[in-house]
Write an enzyme that holds these catalytic residues in place. Sequence first.
Site, short mmCIF file in Angstrom:
data_model
loop_
_atom_site.label_atom_id
_atom_site.label_comp_id
_atom_site.label_asym_id
_atom_site.label_seq_id
_atom_site.Cartn_x
_atom_site.Cartn_y
_atom_site.Cartn_z
N TYR A 41 4.18 -0.90 -5.45
CA TYR A 41 3.39 0.01 -5.46
C TYR A 41 2.46 0.09 -6.80
O TYR A 41 1.82 1.13 -7.21
CB TYR A 41 4.26 1.34 -5.48
CG TYR A 41 5.10 1.53 -4.29
CD1 TYR A 41 4.48 1.57 -2.99
CD2 TYR A 41 6.46 1.19 -4.25
CE1 TYR A 41 5.29 1.73 -2.04
CE2 TYR A 41 7.27 1.09 -3.02
CZ TYR A 41 6.56 1.36 -1.82
OH TYR A 41 7.03 1.34 -0.76
N HIS A 82 -0.20 4.91 3.51
CA HIS A 82 0.93 3.87 3.12
C HIS A 82 0.43 3.11 1.90
O HIS A 82 -0.43 2.27 2.14
CB HIS A 82 1.24 2.90 4.29
CG HIS A 82 2.11 3.47 5.51
ND1 HIS A 82 3.17 3.73 5.54
CD2 HIS A 82 1.64 3.81 6.62
CE1 HIS A 82 3.81 4.32 6.67
NE2 HIS A 82 2.79 4.15 7.42
#
Length: 149
Positions: A25, A102
Site C-alpha cells: 500500500y 483496489h
Amino acid sequence: MTALRIDVVNGPNANLYGLDPSGPYGSLTLADIGARCEAKAAGFGATLRFRQSNHEGVLIDWIQAARTEADGVIINAASLSYGSIGLLDALSALGKPAFQVHVSNVFKREKLRHFSPLSAAVTGCIIGAGPMGYELAIEALVAQLRGEV
C-alpha cells in the site's frame, strides 16, 4: 448547476495505510489519500466525503445513506471485497454510479483476492494504480455523472 457530491467509503484496515511503506500500500496514510481526493474532487467542483470503518455494518449504512446524500460512491472495501454479500446488496440497491478501488494489484496477490463479488454491482473498477487509483476513480465517476462516457 449543483455541485456533485461524492462519497468515498473505505473498509477494514485501510486506516493502517502508510505504516509499512515496503508493503503493497506504499507510504501514504489514509489521511494523505483523503486530502489528495478532496483536492481532486474540488478541481471538478465536487464535494467529497471520505470515510473509513473497520465494521461492515457501518459501511453498509453509509452506502444506503448515499442513496439520498451523494451522487455517486467510490468504495475500497478492502478485505470485505472478497466475501461481503451485505456490501454487494447495498451497492446493488444504490441506484447510482459507483467505482471500486483496489490499491494493490490483486492479481499479483493470493488467489482468494482474484475475485470480488462487489465488482458485479459497480460501474467500474480501478485496480493496482496505488493510491492514485482513488483519484482515477473520482475522475471516472465525475465523467459518468456528467454523461461524458
